[in-house]
Motif scaffolding. Structure first.
Motif, mmCIF file in Angstrom:
data_model
loop_
_atom_site.group_PDB
_atom_site.id
_atom_site.type_symbol
_atom_site.label_atom_id
_atom_site.label_comp_id
_atom_site.label_asym_id
_atom_site.label_seq_id
_atom_site.Cartn_x
_atom_site.Cartn_y
_atom_site.Cartn_z
ATOM 1 N N ARG A 520 41.341 16.619 21.016
ATOM 2 C CA ARG A 520 42.316 15.533 21.197
ATOM 3 C C ARG A 520 43.633 16.056 21.762
ATOM 4 N NH1 ARG A 520 42.919 11.943 15.955
ATOM 5 N NH2 ARG A 520 44.429 10.994 17.345
ATOM 6 N N GLN A 524 45.267 15.001 25.446
ATOM 7 C CA GLN A 524 46.626 14.497 25.660
ATOM 8 C C GLN A 524 47.322 15.254 26.782
ATOM 9 O OE1 GLN A 524 48.463 14.818 21.808
ATOM 10 N NE2 GLN A 524 47.316 13.102 20.935
ATOM 11 N N GLU A 527 45.769 14.114 30.073
ATOM 12 C CA GLU A 527 46.190 12.768 30.452
ATOM 13 C C GLU A 527 47.578 12.777 31.073
ATOM 14 O OE1 GLU A 527 46.300 8.273 28.521
ATOM 15 O OE2 GLU A 527 46.072 10.031 27.230
#
Length: 826
Positions: A520, A524, A527
């Protein structure tokens, strides 16, 4: 043999002591660890339960463990979960749970027709059922330890004292946090819950649930201590005089603890917790009124209630109770979930959809609930039990509640008995559980269900000891003891095996969660930087996610998220509407991998709609339109409140030429997940060519309209269309900013948008208004200074940029602007 028995007794005594220490440490740990909800915390709890199971086995070597009705009911619940998990012929599944068989048959027929499994399960999500069996095993272990190892009066007092101390300490912390807290756990850790912090629990309802359980333990000790003083004849000076006497220090301390813990329940803001506290108080008061010898306890209740009201008045709790006027609205959504769950219960009536499967079986029935979220729980423990375990589970639960109620009634009836006073306090706790569970799911939290299991075990142990004291020794007693010893040893051995399995499961869950947390964090970064910008980082993401799936292969959330990452990367530069499928097919190998994972996701959770929607997208990319259509419609039927399922069906409908029919699905997806606006713009406008539908989508939401206009501009939309959407957004935002108390962020946003379209004068005015509210914002001052330069108001610009540099002295652009203004002045 004579040498073995003393050693066995010594071993049993040591096992009791170790079990008490483990229970005490667990009760301290769980509230500190946010209720024990995280995988690492659950691993610790399972390890503690495994140690307790071992102590139970050692204890059973010396002392027989009687098998009772309560043991039968708990074993029945455990066997029901095992039955739901065991593979069985499809015909048997169709008989016991037709809808589960139908869901699994759809997977066999449409997902991978080449594979027709002959064995299926009653559970629609086996991984969830395994986790629930582990939780049930932990609760049973705590119950058995309390029922057998802590049946002696000294251990009963010790366990109640531990619960009381922990609850009182948590109550003090909650009050201090309410008065001087900064919105963080322990003043350091950020809360993931928008409402803020609630003691050491993420959810304020779960905090109130735990505190109410603790209050019952305090009352049990308090009533027991007062009864001892009364029996010793030391109440002649009057009860209230006793409170300030040396003999009553424990009584006074317990009274204060009950008062401040009750105040903490109120300050938690949990309406369900407050109602449960009031209901249990009324129950306890009525029980005391019936018993003449409890008049001293009645004085305690009156004194505690009066003291609590006096202290609460200092906190101005009138503001805290304002929300009670809105209690109907607050429970409207919860009652809607229960109403929708009736369909789930009707379709899985006999044995339910499977323990721990509510979050993945219910979404297909969630229609009337208007919340922008996927309901993970029924907000009603009774409804959730029936949905997950059917009539069989409801029967076991009702029987257990009835058994505990009957044992309590027998214990407090008739002549005075040793454990009567403590039983009243434990009953208080259990009544709060029964009431609070109507509107919440607090018993799904380890910290709560472990304490409940301990209290139920203590109450039944008291009742059993009381029953034995009334019986005469019979000649056959010895034979029954010998028989029950073998049964008890087998029961303890079975619990050890169960907790060993649960510990292994918890270890795998924690291992998977650790890898997933790393994935995760990497996602991030990707992204923010662009999904295609760093191949090495992307490979790390895939490796971490695949490690999570390898450790926890049945976890549907990991599989779905990994495929979502892959699709995001593959479609980053995709422009919707220019490809019928909506997915690039240049990387066929990666697409094949996504399809394989999507098939596996459908197999591990045949009622999880998003997995079918995802697979439908892949099949659409391969050009298998008919097959993709069936999968996408099925995915939406299973999860109409899931944004991706809505968006996928909307895209399919728009591709077929029915853009109007796609609008409702697309609009619902944006409502559920605002970040899906980009895809919605592509579907409705770029691909569908319907500016009117796009304007309808963003109408009344100026922020959404601005974002839509920027997305349109990026897609090279006609300038006239972009200007039209942006003008409507500016008009709506201007109306908002006409309010003299408008938010400074809204004023600055309007100024920014006005500056972009060349309305510099008005933009400078709105920046000035925003700065009046928040003068320390250097960015707003810099932008206003730039506008003033363009308006040739150099003096004002120089003044603004000077203040900006005072706030951020090392800002190069601001320094360059000030130097340019000074050169112009010279």
């Amino acid at each position: 043999m004579m040498q073995i028995m003393p050693n066995a007794r010594r071993l049993a005594t040591i096992a009791q002591m170790i079990a008490f220490l483990v229970v005490a440490a667990s009760l301290v740990f769980m509230p500190l660890a946010f209720g024990g909800v995280r995988p690492a915390s659950w691993l610790v709890i399972c390890a503690a339960a495994s140690a307790l199971a071992t102590c139970l086995l050692l204890f059973a070597i010396d002392r027989p463990l009687r098998w009772t009705v309560a043991h039968t009911l708990l074993a029945g619940g455990l066997l029901l979960g095992v039955l739901q998990l065991c593979p069985m012929p499809g015909a048997m599944v169709a008989t016991l749970s037709p809808d589960a068989a139908q869901a699994q048959a759809f997977v066999s027929d449409h997902v991978d027709p080449a594979e027709h499994p002959t064995a299926r399960t009653l559970s629609v999500y086996p991984r969830g059922t395994r986790a629930a069996i582990g939780a049930l095993g932990v609760a049973i272990t705590f119950f058995l330890v309390a029922r057998h190892l802590f049946a002696e009066e000294r251990y009963i007092r010790r366990v109640l004292a531990v619960i009381s101390v922990i609850g009182a300490a948590l109550g003090v912390y909650t009050i201090v946090q309410t008065l001087i807290g900064n919105g963080r756990f322990y003043w350091v850790i950020e809360s993931p819950y928008a409402r803020g912090v609630s003691g050491t629990f993420v959810n304020h309802n779960h905090l109130a649930h735990f505190l109410n359980l603790s209050i019952g333990a305090m009352l049990a000790l308090l009533l027991t201590h007062v009864d001892r003083i009364r029996r010793a004849g030391e109440m002649r000076g009057g009860f209230y005089r006793l409170l300030i006497d040396e003999r009553g220090r424990v009584v006074a301390l317990l009274v204060v603890a009950v008062v401040w813990t009750s105040i903490a329940v109120v300050l938690s803001g949990s309406r369900g917790g407050i109602l449960a506290l009031v209901a249990a108080s009324v129950f306890l008061g009525l029980m005391m009124v019936r018993r003449r010898r409890l008049r001293h306890a009645a004085k305690i209740a009156a004194g505690v209630g009066l003291l609590a009201l006096m202290v609460l008045s200092m906190f101005q709790v009138d503001t805290l109770f304002e929300d009670f006027g809105k209690i109907g609205g607050a429970y409207e959504g919860r009652s809607a979930i229960v109403a929708d769950a009736k369909g789930l219960i009707a379709d899985y009536p006999m044995v339910g959809a499977g323990l721990g499967t509510f979050a993945y079986a219910f979404p297909g029935y969630q229609e009337r609930f208007s919340s922008d979220r996927w309901a993970m729980h029924a907000e009603n423990d009774y409804a959730e039990v029936v949905a997950e375990s059917g009539v069989a589970g409801l029967t076991l639960l009702a029987s257990m509640i009835g058994l505990v109620g009957w044992r309590f009634t027998r214990l407090v009836s008739g002549r005075p008995r040793p454990h009567q006073q403590a039983a009243y306090g434990i009953a208080f706790s259990l009544v709060t559980v029964l009431v609070h569970s109507v509107g919440d799911f607090g018993e799904r939290l380890p910290a709560n269900f472990c304490v409940t299991a301990l209290l139920v075990g203590l109450l039944l142990a008291m009742a059993e000891e009381d029953r034995r004291s009334d019986e005469r020794t019979k000649p056959s007693r010895k034979r029954r003891q010998r028989g029950s010893s073998a049964v008890g040893f087998a029961m303890a051995a079975a619990v050890v095996l169960l907790m060993g399995w649960s510990l292994n499961e918890a270890y795998r869950y924690d291992l998977a969660a650790s890898s997933w947390q790393e994935a995760r964090v990497i996602a991030q970064h990707l992204e923010r930087a662009g999904w295609n910008s760093n191949p090495k980082l992307w490979q790390r993401l895939v490796n971490s996610a695949e490690s999570s799936i390898a450790a926890d292969p049945g976890n549907i959330e990991y599989r779905l998220a990994l495929n979502a990452f892959r699709l995001e990367r593959m479609t980053r530069r995709w422009v919707a509407g220019r490809s019928r499928s909506g997915l690039p097919v240049d990387d066929r190998g990666q697409l094949d991998q996504v399809r394989s994972d999507a098939v596996a996701a459908c197999q591990v959770a045949p009622t999880c709609g998003p997995s079918f929607s995802l697979l439908g997208q892949i099949e659409w990319a391969y050009g298998r339109i008919e097959h993709a259509t069936a999968l996408i419609h099925h995915g939406y039927a299973l999860a109409p409140m899931n944004a991706r399922a809505c968006l996928t069906l909307g895209r399919l409908t728009a591709a077929s030429g029915d853009v109007d029919g796609a609008y409702e699905r697309v609009a619902n997806a944006v409502r559920l997940e605002p970040q899906q606006l980009r895809t919605a713009v592509y579907i409705l406008y770029v691909g569908g060519g319907r500016l009117d539908l796009l304007e309808r989508l963003v109408k009344g939401d100026w922020d959404r309209a601005f974002r839509a206009s920027w997305i349109m501009q990026e897609s090279n939309a006609p300038k006239a269309d972009v200007a039209m959407v942006r003008a409507d957004a500016i008009k709506e935002l201007t109306a908002v900013c006409q309010n003299p108390y408008a938010k400074p962020e809204d004023l600055a946003r309007l100024a920014f948008e006005l500056g972009n379209i060349g309305v510099r004068e008005d933009a400078a005015v709105y920046y000035k208004r925003a700065i009046q509210f928040r003068g320390d914002n250097a960015d707003w001052r810099f932008k206003r200074a730039r506008l003033l330069v363009e308006l040739e108001r150099y003096d004002e610009a120089r003044e603004e940029i000077s203040i900006c540099l005072q706030l951020q002295p090392e800002w190069p652009q601001a320094r360059e602007m000030l130097d340019a203004l000074r050169r112009r002045e010279k």
